[in-house]
Design a protein around this motif. Structure first.
Motif, short mmCIF file in Angstrom:
data_model
loop_
_atom_site.label_atom_id
_atom_site.label_comp_id
_atom_site.label_asym_id
_atom_site.label_seq_id
_atom_site.Cartn_x
_atom_site.Cartn_y
_atom_site.Cartn_z
N PHE A 68 -11.94 14.31 28.55
CA PHE A 68 -11.22 13.71 26.66
C PHE A 68 -9.72 13.95 27.53
CE2 PHE A 68 -14.69 16.21 25.56
CZ PHE A 68 -15.54 16.22 24.02
N PRO A 69 -8.42 13.29 26.07
CA PRO A 69 -7.39 13.07 26.53
C PRO A 69 -6.51 14.13 26.00
CG PRO A 69 -7.79 12.33 23.99
CD PRO A 69 -8.80 11.97 24.94
N TYR A 70 -7.15 15.29 27.16
CA TYR A 70 -6.03 16.01 27.18
C TYR A 70 -5.84 16.93 28.32
CZ TYR A 70 -6.26 16.99 22.49
OH TYR A 70 -6.46 17.41 20.79
N THR A 71 -4.32 17.83 28.66
CA THR A 71 -3.93 18.37 29.77
C THR A 71 -3.49 19.39 29.26
OG1 THR A 71 -3.03 16.01 30.18
CG2 THR A 71 -2.18 17.65 31.80
N ILE A 72 -4.40 20.42 31.02
CA ILE A 72 -4.20 21.62 31.06
C ILE A 72 -2.80 22.14 31.77
CG2 ILE A 72 -4.94 24.12 31.44
CD1 ILE A 72 -7.62 22.60 31.68
N VAL A 88 -2.99 23.57 26.22
CA VAL A 88 -3.62 22.91 26.58
C VAL A 88 -2.98 21.30 25.42
CG1 VAL A 88 -6.08 21.59 26.83
CG2 VAL A 88 -5.28 24.28 27.76
N THR A 89 -2.45 19.94 25.72
CA THR A 89 -1.90 19.03 24.82
C THR A 89 -2.98 18.32 25.06
OG1 THR A 89 -0.37 19.21 26.93
CG2 THR A 89 0.51 20.36 25.72
N SER A 90 -2.40 17.14 24.17
CA SER A 90 -3.15 16.09 23.23
C SER A 90 -2.12 15.01 24.65
CB SER A 90 -2.70 15.49 22.16
OG SER A 90 -3.02 14.06 22.32
#
Length: 102
Positions: A68-72, A88-90
């Motif tokens: 998924f295109p998300y980053t912690i 946790v952002t897109s």
């Protein structure tokens, strides 16, 4: 390597972002939201064992999800042996609109 070397804290804003993303994906396809949540949960377990990923903003480190295109976004307190998930952002989110304060 011992399992669960670090304690994991997930800030309330990060929990909200995970829930928002999971709800969004679930609205797109049944089961997709659960898939997002499970991937986040698995990456969270990784952070408990190996938290030393890329340092991006001062002390904030990042770990991108694979499916998924998300980053912690998280911090590590080596003395307290704690990993704190801040956000946790897109990857498509406007950087100035994130809840994380750097």
């Amino acid at each position: 390597m011992a399992i669960n070397n670090f304690k994991l804290k997930i800030l309330s804003r990060a929990k909200l972002e995970v829930n928002e993303a999971a709800n969004y994906y679930e609205s797109k396809s049944k089961g997709l939201g659960k898939g997002f949540y499970l991937e986040f949960k698995n990456y969270s377990k990784t952070l408990r064992n190996i938290p030393f990923f890329e340092e991006k903003y001062n002390i904030v480190r990042i770990l991108p999800l694979k499916k998924f295109p998300y980053t912690i976004h998280f911090t590590v307190d080596e003395d307290e042996k704690t990993v704190s998930i801040q956000a946790v952002t897109s990857n498509f989110q406007e950087p100035n609109s994130t809840r994380i304060k750097i």
